[in-house]
Structure formats: C-alpha cells, structure tokens
Design an enzyme around this catalytic site. Structure first.
Site, mmCIF file in Angstrom:
data_model
loop_
_atom_site.group_PDB
_atom_site.id
_atom_site.type_symbol
_atom_site.label_atom_id
_atom_site.label_comp_id
_atom_site.label_asym_id
_atom_site.label_seq_id
_atom_site.Cartn_x
_atom_site.Cartn_y
_atom_site.Cartn_z
ATOM 1 N N SER A 1 1.303 9.888 3.352
ATOM 2 C CA SER A 1 2.532 9.974 4.269
ATOM 3 C C SER A 1 3.590 8.814 4.141
ATOM 4 C CB SER A 1 1.674 9.590 5.563
ATOM 5 O OG SER A 1 1.038 8.531 5.569
ATOM 6 N N GLY A 2 3.393 7.746 3.320
ATOM 7 C CA GLY A 2 4.274 6.857 3.258
ATOM 8 C C GLY A 2 3.822 5.316 2.476
ATOM 9 N N LYS A 3 4.828 4.550 2.761
ATOM 10 C CA LYS A 3 4.365 3.169 1.983
ATOM 11 C C LYS A 3 4.266 2.129 3.115
ATOM 12 C CE LYS A 3 7.695 3.916 -1.995
ATOM 13 N NZ LYS A 3 8.951 3.158 -2.652
ATOM 14 N N VAL A 4 3.591 1.083 2.807
ATOM 15 C CA VAL A 4 3.219 0.196 3.935
ATOM 16 C C VAL A 4 3.815 -1.329 3.223
ATOM 17 C CG1 VAL A 4 1.384 -1.251 5.214
ATOM 18 C CG2 VAL A 4 1.155 1.315 4.542
ATOM 19 N N GLY B 1 0.464 5.511 0.430
ATOM 20 C CA GLY B 1 -0.371 7.012 0.717
ATOM 21 C C GLY B 1 0.391 8.144 0.697
ATOM 22 N N ASP C 1 -9.454 11.240 10.360
ATOM 23 C CA ASP C 1 -9.573 10.756 8.900
ATOM 24 C C ASP C 1 -10.034 9.399 8.991
ATOM 25 O OD1 ASP C 1 -9.041 10.481 6.274
ATOM 26 O OD2 ASP C 1 -6.712 9.727 6.359
ATOM 27 N N LYS D 1 4.960 0.256 8.256
ATOM 28 C CA LYS D 1 4.714 1.493 7.726
ATOM 29 C C LYS D 1 6.029 2.545 7.739
ATOM 30 C CE LYS D 1 1.570 5.745 7.897
ATOM 31 N NZ LYS D 1 0.343 6.399 8.401
ATOM 32 N N GLY E 1 0.807 -1.218 0.121
ATOM 33 C CA GLY E 1 -0.039 0.037 -0.167
ATOM 34 C C GLY E 1 0.751 1.288 0.036
#
Length: 985
Positions: free
Chosen positions: A690-693, A688, A810, A707, A686
């Site tokens: 703010s970052g990668k997962v 987003g 959120d 994350k 994933g």
C-alpha cells in the site's frame, strides 16, 4: 449478603404508579430501564398500552393475560441481567441469548419459576453456583460466555434438568461426578472449557436418557468408561480433541440410535470395532487424527453414512468396494494413511458426494469416471498418490467443483476442456504429473479461479489471451513445461495476481506487453530459463509489492533500468543474459554477488562481473563527467529563468498544505509541511503493497513515522457496494481510537496527490522483524509474553469496545509494532472493516485480504469475515512467539506453522516446538500460552475464544507481572482513557 439484602429491599419497594398498564407490564418497563437498547429493539414497549401482550418478545397466557415468556434474543441489548424480570410471577421461559449482558449470574437465582433459561452468547462473568437455586428449570443454556470457576457439585439439585449447555466458557476444575444423578438429562454439552486434565467420570453412564453428549476439548484423558455402554439412547456423541486413550470399545455397536460419532484428535489405538453394521442409524463417523490401525471394515461402509472421516491414522489395506454403495455418502476423508489399491470404480455413482480427500496414501489406478455423477462434488483432493491414466471427461461436467488437487500423481493425457472452464472452480492444482496438451481457451469460463498450478508437466503451446479474464487469479504457476510464444497482453488485467511463475519453459519475445505496472500486487515474479529478449522493462520498478524477481537464463539485453532501485527485493537474479552497462548502485554489495554473473557486458566491483572492461573504464568516466558538466550548465540556465516563479509556487503550496490540507487528531508540536519536505528515499524504513513508511526526525528533535500511500486505491468492493479508499479507511479507524495498545495517529494529509499518515514512531520496529532479525536475542520470554498480552488487549478493544466493532483483517507480526519499552501496539488498518452486531456480524468481501499464513481457513474459501478471522490470525502470532518460527516456509512442506505445531506436538513433543533460545525455566508458562494459541487457531470458528477471553486466559497464564515496566519512570500499563471509538454508520 449485602447484595441479597439490597435485592430483598428492591422486591419490597412499590412499583411506579400507573393507571392503565398491568403490573406485569410495569415490571417489564422497569427491566427495560436497566438495559441499553441502541437499536430500539424495545420500541414497541409502550407505557400507554393496557397490556404488554403485544410487545415484541412478550408472550402471555391466553386466558389470564399473565406474562409467561420473554424472548429478547439477538436484540443488541447490553447492561446487567435485568433482575426485575424475576418478579413476573408466571414467567416460565426467558431467552436473552446473543446480546451483551455483562453481569454475574447471582441475580438469576431469584427466577425460581423458570422452566427454560437461555443466556447464551453474552458476556456474563463469574461462577455459576447460583443456578443451583433454579430447582424447576428443565432447559439451561449458558454457552458462549466468560463464566469461570468450577461446575458446582450441587448441580444435581436440578432434578428436572433435561438440557445443560455450558459450551465455550472458562470453566475450570473437573467435570463433577454428581452430574450422573441428573437422570432426566437428555442433552449434556460441556465442550470447549479449560477443565483440569482428568478422566471421564464413569457416573455419566447413569444418564440412560441421554441423547446428546458433547465433551469436545475438555482436557479429558484415559479410556472411555465402560459404563457408557448404558447410553443406548445416544444420537450424538462427541469426545473429540481430548487425550482419550485405549481402543474404540466393541460395545459401541450397541448404539443403534446414534447418528453422529466424533472421536477425532485423540490418542485412540487399535482397530475399528467389528459389528458396526448394527449401528443402522449412523450417518457421520469421524475418528481422524488418532493412532488407529488395521483395515477399514466392509460393514462400516454398508451403513447409511453421510460422512466418513478417518484421516491421519495408520490404516492400511484396500478401500472396501462397499463404500461406493453408500447411498447417502456426502463426505469421505481418508488422507494420511497407508491405504493401497484402487478407488472403487463406481464411487460417487450412487451417493451425493460433496468432498473426497484420500491424499497421502498409496492409491493407484484411474480416477473413477462417475465420481461426480450426482453433480454435488465440491472438493476432489487426491494429492500424493500414484493415480494414473487421464483425467475423466465427466469431471468437466461437474459444475459444482470448487477445489481440485491432483498434484504428485502419474496422470497423463490432456486436461478436458470442461475442467478448464468449471465456473465455480477456484483452485486447480495439477503439479507434478505427466499431463500434456494446451492450456485451453475455455479457461475464460472459470471466472472464480484464484490459484492455477500447472508446474512440472508437459503442457505446450501458448498461454491463451483468455487468461486475462480470470479477474480473481492470485497465483499462476506453470514452470517446467513446454509453453511457448509470448506472454499475452491480457495478463495486465490480472490485478489480484500475487505470484507468477513461468520459469523453465520456451516463452519468448519481450516483456513490453504494456501495462505491467498494473500488476501492483505481484510479490513473486519468476520468468527464468526462457527465451525472452529485449530490454528489462523499467516499469518493473513501479511494482510496489515486488519482493522476488528472477529473469535469469534469458536473452535480455541493454542496461539494467535504474528504476529497479525503487524495489526492496529479498532476491534478485538477472544472471546469464546479455545485459550491459553499469549495475545500479543499490545492487553493488555482496548480497547480490551472484545476481548478475553471466552478463559479459556488465560492469561492477562485484566478483565475476565486468570481465574485459577495465581498459575502457577510464574513458567511460571521462565521457560521464563531460555529460554531467553539459547537463549542469543547461539546468543552471533553466533554473535561473524559473527561480522566481517556482519560489512563489512553493510558498503558496506551503500555505495551502499547512492551513487546509492537514487534519490533526492530537495537539501537535510540529507542522505538516515540515513533515512533507523531509520525505526522501534515505528515510525509508519500510515498504508494503500500500505504500512506503519513512522515519522523519523533526526540527524539535521529535521522531515520527510517515506512511505515504501509493496512488489512488480502488474505492469499490463489488460484493458490498461503495467503500472508502484505503487512506480514508485508516484515517476513519485510527483517528477515533484512544488506546495504549493501538498505534497513535498524529495527523494526516490528503490533497489528491499527497496521501500521508503521520504516526508515533516505534523504535523497535515490528514484532516480525524482531523475531526473524538479528535482534531476536532481545526477546526473552517475559518480553514475548508481554507483547502477546499487549497485542491481545489492543485487538480486544477493537472487537468489544468500539461501536461498531472493528475487524482488523490483517493481524500479523509485521503489523504489531514495538516501542522502546517493548510495549506492543497494533498498527496498519488499511484493510480494517467495521461490522455490526445485530445479526450482521459477518461481512462478505470480494477478494481475500490479509497475509498468507495468517488467513483463517474459512475466510480463504468463503470470503466471510468476522472477529473470528482476527482471532485465528492472532493465534498464529502466538505460535510465532512460542516457536520463533515464521508462519510459512519451505520447512513445512504443504503445511503452515499451525499444522506444523500440531504435528510436532503429537510426534516430537513440546520441547521440539518451543524456541530453543528461550529459558527452560519458563517451560510451563510457555506451554500455557501455546495452548491459548492452539485454541485461537481452531479450524472451527465457533470454538475460538473471543478476544476478551483471550486476554483473560493470557492474564491467568503466568506469575510474571502483567505489565513489567522496563523503565521505572514510565508505566507502559497506562491506558489513555476508556472512551469508545464511535464511527458513523
């Protein structure tokens, strides 16, 4: 009986011995000991005092010194109702509102001397039967609690009652006819309770002294009783958000003292009654969202109205010119009717108009030149009409304007410089007109602008450099115009920009204007059908949130940068340029088969690409292989030289990471360094803003989610001072939480360059992916219901059990994760905020946090955040579960899922709303859950239930077991302790 016996013994027990303090003071101290006082609100209650009359909140008789009133409202007190206060013999006024009193009402029956009792905005539970013992009470306010059961028929025992306020509880049954016996009542407020569907009791017409009648959202149906014609002293009548039918009665005109009438969201039909000119005190009239027909009577517009709301009816004809003569008119909303003609030329000249919305009608002619003459207009909404002519110059002097929506009209000419520079304007929507001229440099003065929508006009010239001064700009759409020149370099300053659409213009030059990577929040970038040239910037690959990229129909040349493989695009279009070389491997499957056509120099196995290049393909392979051998030889030589040094550095780094830079919150069966070394692109699950997962499978077989945050997030919020960065916010929040419906944070690492969060892995991913993906079939109704309850309990824990409470900010289906047993857990606290209860439950944010389609209306426009924003967002999630539809999409047009559901229910019925893949045998249960979702998404924040109430309502919805384990050996209902998450304040 046993409880009453204990209370009787308590009253007989002698108070503690004191040599100075009065008996009333001793009773007050005993009450204090029953309550938790975290803010020391009762610090002035000093046992050494001779009298309590100077204590905070205590009022005494001036002669006798006896305590007559106790007011401890908004004191952050918690605990059971302090029954000792009932022992004060002369207590007549008790106010404990806006606290956390959490018992039943049973002990209140002992306070029989009370004339005024206010327990509103607490968390009281259980029935209200005990209040019938308060036979002397005149003012009774129990609003904003969790009280349940029916209003007792014996409520008429309160013969002296003048005010009864039970708003926003969980009361059921029907409104008792016996209320009609309380002839002293002046204020009856029962709104926002889940009563059974029933008619309005005609006996309420006996309350001839009634001044306020508030019955909004009470499940009322049928016509308005004719007996209401007796209520001639009414000043406020609110029957909104029910299922009331029939006409607005002619006898309404007898209400000559009425100031406010709210009838919106019902099923009223027919024409507005004639004779309304008699209602000489009427200032606010709202009959919107009904089925009214006919014209707007001139006599209605001649009243001293401050607000007139008749939108979403079937009214037709001309708007009476008399509306412009209303000297107090503050709000005018007539949208979604069939009104024709022109707006009165002097509209706004004589009245303090604040907002006007006549959208979705058939108005023609000019916009009135003096519509903002009084300088108070904040919202001007005229979309989807046929207004023509130019935008009035005087509108540029209206410094109060915040929203201007003029799309889909026939406006022409240039936009006045003053309109471009309005200082408070945050939405300027001019789409679908025939406007021309330049985007003015004066736009630098519009410092609040967040949405600038200019598409489908005839604007020309260049985009001014001053556009970069709009620090809050989120969306800039200017497609289908005649704009030319280069994109100004100042655009890189727009760090809040999410959507940029400049397609179908005549823009030129290259995109190397420097710093494009600073646009880190951009999700949609459309520059198609222009004259751009040069290379596609490799910096585009560093935009973490980019989801849609269209550079088609330009003159870009050179190779496609490999850095674009860092993106996870839902749509990519580079067709019809002059690109050459090979397509990056990640984009060589059929999903992108039309993304590269029209580039003769590109090579790939995609259909329509690589025309005329097969002859040179073998030679290219030879050249590539030779280059690889040379490069490998060089790397081998360098590698041998530095092997020993690198080995020592890696070993040292491993020690440092493992010993000092990892912080764990649970007992771990793995070490942090093992996690760090397994982070690679192949494990990304994933991405987003703010970052990668990553999904990481450890050596012991355990699976975790990691994350990795991008860069160093901003640490300052300009409205609320210094803030911790996103990494610290998530660690601070999650590290202290222990709840079965909150995702578990195992450990974290922060050494400046590495910012990692290690979570429990959720095999079924997010609820959003399940609902919109190929695994939707797994979500039958019992599982969807279970997910709704789980997520509600997680949010309820954050709002009610954490000290201070946590607002997630959120909440969305993508932030609700699902494990292998379909237990749902709330995740992603990067934007969570902690708020205090003691008068500071609302916090101002500098920019909107959250996701489109889930943002509460009041938050989007005021940036004021509290728990009600989360509740709205959760309501959208419920609507997703019921409908199977996404929160936003082109199928809704100008609306979103919330408005679509409301409209579909009214016009097509329940079956059109429910996801057709769900089994019809659950229709009744689904309907009840849908009602909870609609309650949560109320446009009025105060009417939304608390998350604790949401959980209660969901539990009461269905006979499906609250927690049905899909694995008999693993109970998903297990709650990991009840400890509060205490945060440093």
């Amino acid at each position: 009986m046993f409880l009453l016996f204990l209370l009787f013994l308590f009253f007989l027990s002698p108070p503690p011995v004191s040599h100075s303090l009065t008996q009333d003071g001793l009773f007050l101290l005993e009450a204090r000991r029953c309550l938790s006082d975290p803010d020391n609100s009762l610090s002035s209650w000093n046992p050494s005092a001779a009298t309590p009359c100077r204590w905070r909140g205590v009022t005494c008789h001036p002669l006798s010194g006896a305590v007559t009133a106790v007011d401890l409202s908004s004191s952050s007190l918690s605990g059971p109702f302090p029954v000792t206060l009932c022992r004060l013999p002369f207590l007549s006024n008790l106010n404990l509102s806006s606290n956390l009193i959490n018992s039943t009402l049973a002990p209140v029956s002992l306070c029989r001397t009370l004339l005024h009792l206010d327990l509103s905005q607490n968390i009281l539970v259980g029935p209200i039967n005990s209040v019938v013992a308060l036979t002397s009470v005149r003012h009774l306010d129990l609003s904003g609690n969790n009280l349940s059961g029916e209003i007792p028929a014996k409520i008429d025992a309160l013969r002296h009652l003048e005010t009864l306020n039970l708003v926003n509880n969980l009361l059921t049954g029907t409104i008792p006819a016996s209320l009609g016996n309380l002839t002293s009542l002046k204020h009856l407020q029962l709104a926002y309770n889940p009563f059974k569907p029933s008619p309005i009791p005609r006996q309420l017409g006996n309350l001839r002294n009634l001044e306020t009648l508030f019955l909004a959202l009470c499940n009322l149906e049928g016509p308005i009783p004719v007996t209401f014609s007796n209520l001639v002293n009414l000043t406020s009548l609110d029957l909104s958000q029910n299922s009331i039918t029939g006409h607005i009665p002619r006898w309404f005109t007898r209400f000559t003292s009425v100031i406010q009438i709210e009838l919106y969201n019902n099923s009223l039909s027919g024409e507005l009654p004639r004779g309304m000119s008699k209602m000489t005190s009427l200032k606010s009239f709202d009959a919107s969202r009904n089925k009214l027909t006919g014209t707007i009577p001139t006599e209605l517009c001649e009243l001293p109205l401050e607000s007139l709301y008749l939108y979403e009816n079937k009214l037709e004809g001309f708007l009476p010119a008399a509306i412009a003569r209303s000297p107090n008119l503050y709000g005018l909303k007539l949208f979604s009717n069939k009104l024709v003609g022109t707006l009165p030329s002097d509209l706004g000249s004589n009245s303090p108009l604040n907002h006007i919305d006549v959208s979705f009608n058939q108005f023609t002619g000019d916009i009135p030149a003096n519509i903002c003459r009084r300088g108070e207009l904040e919202q001007l909404l005229l979309i989807y009409n046929s207004f023509s002519g130019e935008i009035p110059n005087n509108l540029g002097k209206c410094k109060s304007l915040m929203r201007v929506r003029l799309r889909n009209n026939n406006l022409s000419g240039s936009v006045p410089d003053g309109v471009w520079s309005l200082p408070r304007l945050h939405l300027l929507e001019l789409l679908e007109n025939s406007l021309s001229g330049h985007i003015s440099k004066a736009i630098s003065g519009s410092s609040s602008m967040s949405n600038l929508l200019l598409s489908n006009n005839r604007f020309s010239g260049s985009i001014p450099e001053e556009i970069g001064l709009l620090d809050n700009l989120v969306e800039f759409a200017a497609s289908n115009n005649n704009l030319s020149g280069r994109i100004p370099g100042s655009m890189v300053k727009l760090k809040q920009l999410v959507n940029l659409d400049l397609s179908s213009n005549q823009l030129s030059g290259d995109l190397n204007f420097g710093g494009i990577s600073y646009l880190s929040k951009v999700t949609d970038l459309n520059l198609s059908h222009n004259r751009f040239n040069g290379r596609v910037p490799s910096e585009l690959g560093s935009l973490p949130a980019l989801n849609y990229l269209d550079l088609s129909w330009n003159n870009f040349s050179g190779e496609i940068p490999l850095q674009l493989q860092n993106l996870r695009l839902s749509e990519l279009n580079l067709s019809y340029n002059q690109l050459s070389g090979y397509i990056p491997p990640i984009y060589t499957h059929t999903k992108y088969k039309t993304s590269f056509i029209g580039n003769p120099g590109l090579c790939s196995n995609l259909p329509g690409v690589c025309n005329g290049h097969d002859k040179n393909k073998n030679w290219s392979y030879v050249w590539i292989l030779w280059s690889i051998f040379v490069l490998a030889g060089l790397l081998f030589i360098i590698g041998v030289a530095w092997l020993y040094i690198r080995y020592r550095k890696v070993k040292k780094l491993k020690e440092e990471l493992y010993t000092s830079r990892w912080k764990s919150f649970h007992k771990l069966r793995f070490n942090g360094f093992e996690v760090a070394k397994l982070l690679n692109e192949a494990n990304v699950i994933g991405r987003g803003s703010s970052g990668k997962v990553y999904k990481v499978v450890l050596g012991n077989g355990e699976v975790v989610a990691v994350k990795k945050l991008y860069g160093a997030p901003t640490k300052v919020d300009e409205n609320v001072g210094s803030r911790k960065d996103e990494f610290d916010a998530e660690v601070e929040t999650l590290g202290r939480i222990r709840h079965k419906n909150i995702v578990r944070l195992w450990c974290c690492c922060n050494d400046g360059d590495h910012k990692l969060l290690v979570f429990e892995y959720m095999p079924n991913g997010s609820l959003g992916d399940l609902l919109q993906g190929s695994n939707k079939s797994l979500l039958d109704w019992p599982i969807r219901y279970k997910i709704a309850v789980d997520a509600a309990e997680g949010l309820s824990y954050l709002h009610h059990d954490c000290v201070p409470p946590i607002v997630h900010r959120d909440v969305k289906s993508n932030n609700i994760l699902v494990d292998e047993e379909f237990v749902a857990k709330v995740a992603d606290f990067g934007v969570a905020k902690m708020v205090t209860r003691a008068g500071q439950g609302t916090e101002s944010m500098s920019v909107i946090a959250g996701s489109y389609g889930y943002i509460a209306p009041e938050y989007a426009y005021t940036l004021r955040v509290n728990e009600k924003c989360d509740i709205y967002s959760f309501g959208v999630v419920i609507l997703e579960l019921v409908t199977g539809r996404p929160p936003i999409g082109p199928e809704y047009g100008e609306n979103d899922l919330v408005k679509w559901v409301s409209s579909a229910l009214e016009h097509e019925g329940l079956d059109h709303v429910i996801d057709p893949t769900l089994d019809s045998k659950y229709r009744e249960e689904i309907s009840k859950v849908l009602s909870v979702g609609l309650h949560c998404t109320s446009s009025i924040p105060v009417t939304r239930p608390s998350m604790r109430n949401v959980v209660k309502m969901l539990h009461e919805v269905t006979t499906v077991p609250k927690c049905t384990s899909l694995n008999a050996g693993n109970d998903p209902c297990y709650n990991e302790g009840t400890s509060h998450c205490i945060s440093e304040v």
